[in-house]
Design a protein around this motif. Structure first.
Motif, short mmCIF file in Angstrom:
data_model
loop_
_atom_site.label_atom_id
_atom_site.label_comp_id
_atom_site.label_asym_id
_atom_site.label_seq_id
_atom_site.Cartn_x
_atom_site.Cartn_y
_atom_site.Cartn_z
N GLY A 17 0.79 -1.22 0.00
CA GLY A 17 0.00 0.00 0.00
C GLY A 17 0.82 1.28 0.00
O GLY A 17 0.27 2.37 -0.11
N ASN A 20 1.77 4.18 -3.67
CA ASN A 20 0.71 3.83 -4.64
C ASN A 20 0.70 2.36 -5.03
O ASN A 20 0.13 2.01 -6.06
N THR A 35 -7.12 -3.86 -2.02
CA THR A 35 -6.91 -2.44 -2.30
C THR A 35 -8.23 -1.67 -2.31
O THR A 35 -8.38 -0.65 -1.65
N SER A 36 -9.20 -2.18 -3.05
CA SER A 36 -10.47 -1.47 -3.18
C SER A 36 -11.35 -1.61 -1.94
O SER A 36 -12.33 -0.87 -1.79
N TYR A 37 -11.01 -2.52 -1.05
CA TYR A 37 -11.83 -2.73 0.14
C TYR A 37 -11.38 -1.90 1.34
O TYR A 37 -12.16 -1.67 2.27
N VAL A 38 -10.16 -1.39 1.32
CA VAL A 38 -9.63 -0.65 2.47
C VAL A 38 -10.58 0.46 2.91
O VAL A 38 -10.87 0.61 4.10
N SER A 39 -11.10 1.23 1.97
CA SER A 39 -11.98 2.36 2.32
C SER A 39 -13.35 1.88 2.84
O SER A 39 -14.05 2.63 3.51
N GLN A 40 -13.73 0.64 2.55
CA GLN A 40 -15.01 0.11 2.98
C GLN A 40 -14.90 -0.67 4.30
O GLN A 40 -15.92 -0.99 4.91
N HIS A 41 -13.70 -0.98 4.71
CA HIS A 41 -13.48 -1.82 5.89
C HIS A 41 -14.04 -1.14 7.14
O HIS A 41 -13.71 0.01 7.42
N GLY A 44 -11.78 0.70 9.44
CA GLY A 44 -10.99 1.78 8.84
C GLY A 44 -9.70 1.28 8.24
O GLY A 44 -9.63 0.17 7.73
N ASP A 45 -8.68 2.11 8.33
CA ASP A 45 -7.40 1.81 7.70
C ASP A 45 -6.56 0.81 8.48
O ASP A 45 -5.41 0.57 8.13
N LEU A 48 -4.39 -1.65 6.78
CA LEU A 48 -3.08 -1.27 6.22
C LEU A 48 -1.92 -1.73 7.10
O LEU A 48 -0.80 -1.88 6.62
#
Length: 119
Positions: A17, A20, A35-41, A44-45, A48
């Motif tokens: 992560g 980029n 990658t696309s799920y991080v913001s939906q978890h 939160g982050d 990462l």
């Protein structure tokens, strides 16, 4: 789904992560591009923190539900190469076999005592 791509742990480590790079994790020897799920978890982050690593312990320690495992399955992109796998086919941690080291000492205990006494 067909044949899954095989990855080495080093391949996953570079997808941490940062700079980029995508966010990949390992769970029980399967590789996931989250990658696309991080913001939906929901957490939160926090995901990462495990990016580029084997997240099995962290995932299990949190006590994720079966729904979370179903969501995770959607992001599976491959598996760890056979020689680097830590889990068996049923998902149980493999027992590590430690090879016995050859005894390089050629003198017996009695010889050591005798040599010490005769010195």
């Amino acid at each position: 789904m067909g044949e899954l791509k095989q990855y080495k742990r080093a391949d996953v480590a570079s997808r941490n992560g940062q700079n980029n790079n995508p966010v990949w994790i390992i769970y029980k020897d399967s590789v996931y591009d989250v990658t696309s799920y991080v913001s939906q978890h929901p957490g939160g982050d926090v995901i990462l923190e495990e990016a580029g690593k084997d997240a099995t312990k962290a995932f299990d320690d949190v006590g994720h539900s079966s729904d979370a495992r179903t969501i995770l399955d959607k992001y599976k992109i491959g598996e760890i190469v056979e020689e680097e796998k830590l889990y068996d086919a049923s998902g149980k941690k493999k027992k590590r076999v430690i090879a016995a080291q050859p005894d390089t000492e050629t003198r017996s205990c009695l010889n050591k005592c005798t040599c010490g006494l005769l010195g």
